[in-house]
Design a protein around this motif. Structure first.
Motif, short mmCIF file in Angstrom:
data_model
loop_
_atom_site.label_atom_id
_atom_site.label_comp_id
_atom_site.label_asym_id
_atom_site.label_seq_id
_atom_site.Cartn_x
_atom_site.Cartn_y
_atom_site.Cartn_z
N LEU A 199 -53.38 16.97 34.66
CA LEU A 199 -51.91 17.26 35.37
C LEU A 199 -50.92 17.11 33.94
N ARG A 200 -50.31 18.02 33.54
CA ARG A 200 -49.48 18.15 32.48
C ARG A 200 -47.89 18.27 32.59
N LEU A 201 -47.24 17.07 32.13
CA LEU A 201 -45.86 17.05 32.55
C LEU A 201 -44.81 16.91 31.43
N HIS A 202 -43.87 17.63 31.49
CA HIS A 202 -42.95 17.40 30.43
C HIS A 202 -41.42 17.81 31.00
N SER A 203 -40.48 17.07 30.39
CA SER A 203 -39.16 17.03 30.59
C SER A 203 -38.41 17.54 29.50
N ALA A 204 -37.62 18.37 29.83
CA ALA A 204 -36.52 18.91 28.61
C ALA A 204 -35.51 17.84 28.20
N ASP A 205 -35.27 16.91 29.12
CA ASP A 205 -34.17 16.02 29.05
C ASP A 205 -34.95 14.52 28.48
N VAL A 206 -35.88 14.56 28.02
CA VAL A 206 -36.61 13.29 27.72
C VAL A 206 -37.35 13.37 26.28
N ASP A 207 -36.75 12.57 25.30
CA ASP A 207 -37.60 12.59 23.79
C ASP A 207 -38.89 12.09 23.98
N GLY A 208 -39.95 12.91 23.27
CA GLY A 208 -41.30 12.69 23.61
C GLY A 208 -41.96 14.07 24.10
#
Length: 414
Positions: free
Chosen positions: A89-98
């Motif tokens: 499961l890969r999760l990414h947010s455009a709104d969070v640094d990292g």
């Protein structure tokens, strides 16, 4: 509040939408899909959105098996998602640094320290625990949100519902909208560890444009109540004080315990069972034996349940303007009986009403967050200006004001 409004908003900053403007879901879908492709090197299988919500009336009533009346906002979490086949499961947010948060579905366990990713990861865990084996294959997820965080507008529920809807569609799980809401609630309760009720997720999953939801928190039945302020020359505004509420200090738990104590002393399982026309007698009984704060809490819960019913009746009759005084009455109850307001929230209400607002009240868990203000459309600028000037005079930071347009619930965008 509800247990929902007690919940902490997702710990990610939302994409900023200029004040007074409404987010464009089509543009968001295009942007999020393109970002997914750049991030993961392939196009997503689809893009979904799930909105935040604001509660029109009914606070701290849901864990008392009472009534609430939320509506969905145009502000939403948008997710581009594709399935995997390797259990990752890969999760990414455009709104969070990292960068990308990478987890293995089979290793997901509650109360892990994964920050904002706990909300979508918790949904995958909840689906896995419910026996939906297909989610074990994994997924790639890219998220972006315009739901303001820390404002009591359910940014966390939006993340949960959009993830659950995407996986439901991709894997043909056959979940109904209420079942998607329950998955989101379980993710928040058991995986993240926040004791939310079902209101936030229900509003995000089940809302209908131009309506508020009259939700019975005992049997989870709901009625879509027409609510179109613009048709009556009115506007519903959200005023975000930008004071971030945090209920980890035990304030929420103390009020819940007080409500449970009141129910026990009155011989009912939940305060929902105390009729409004019997409230005076119930308070007389409690005054002789219960602590003063228990009496106050009971008065708020029973009267706020009644306010939900009153507003549902008024809206059903097409009389939106008459809900204004009921909103003000609800604020006074939250301020004086439940004591969950704040100086900033009180100032929004007093300044807006003095400037001609039809009605106003704090919404959500309190101790900061947002208020709602019902105004005549031609008085919107004057009321907004009056609130801003009152904040400046009091030495508070400028509030953020935007329209609360009763919007559609979770949906596929592409």
């Amino acid at each position: 509040m509800s247990t929902d409004t007690a919940a902490t908003d997702a710990t990610e900053p939302a994409v900023d939408v200029p004040e007074g403007e409404t987010p464009d879901p089509a543009a968001a879908a295009t942007r999020v899909a393109a970002d997914f492709t750049r991030l993961y090197g392939r196009a997503p299988e689809g893009v979904w959105a799930a909105p935040g919500r604001v509660n029109l009336i009914g606070e701290y009533t849901d864990f008392n098996e009472g009534f609430v009346m939320p509506l969905a906002l145009p502000h939403a979490a948008v997710a581009a998602v594709s399935r995997r086949t390797d259990g990752v499961l890969r999760l990414h947010s455009a709104d969070v640094d990292g960068g990308v948060v990478q987890l293995r579905v089979d290793e997901l366990s509650p109360l892990g320290d994964v920050g904002w990713a706990g909300y979508p990861a918790g949904v995958v865990w909840a689906l896995r625990e419910a026996g939906h084996e297909a989610v074990r294959l994994g997924a790639d997820v890219h998220l972006s949100s315009t739901v303001p965080t820390g404002a009591g507008l359910s940014s966390s529920a939006a993340l949960e519902v959009v993830t659950a809807l995407a996986l439901n569609d991709l894997h043909a799980l056959g979940l109904t909208r209420p079942e998607i809401a329950r998955i989101g609630q379980r993710a928040e309760n058991d995986f993240v560890g926040v004791p939310s009720g079902i209101m936030d997720q229900t509003a995000s999953a089940c809302a209908v444009e131009g309506h508020a939801i009259h939700l019975d928190c005992r049997d989870l039945s709901l009625v879509q109540v027409p609510f179109d302020p613009a048709a009556e020359g009115l506007r519903l505004l959200v005023v975000d004080t930008q004071v971030k509420h945090a209920l980890g200090d035990g304030a929420y738990a103390e009020r819940r315990a007080g409500c449970e104590e009141g129910a026990r002393r009155l011989g009912v399982t939940h305060l929902r069972d105390v009729p409004f026309d019997g409230l005076a007698d119930a308070l007389d009984r409690l005054s002789a034996e219960a602590e003063e704060h228990v009496v106050r809490y009971v008065r708020h819960i029973v009267s706020d349940d009644h306010r939900v019913v009153r507003i549902a009746e008024l809206l059903g009759a097409g009389d939106i303007r008459s809900i204004g005084p009921v909103l003000i009455e609800g604020h006074h109850s939250l301020r004086d009986d439940l004591r969950v307001s704040s100086p900033e929230l009180d100032l929004v209400v007093s300044a807006s009403v003095a400037a001609g607002a039809v009605g106003a009240r704090m919404t959500g868990g309190g101790f900061g967050g947002s208020a709602i203000v019902l105004v005549d459309a031609d008085a919107e600028d004057a009321v907004t200006k009056a609130v801003a000037e009152a904040f400046a005079e009091a030495g508070y930071g400028a509030p953020r004001v935007f329209p609360a347009l009763p919007s559609a619930g979770a949906r596929r965008l592409g």
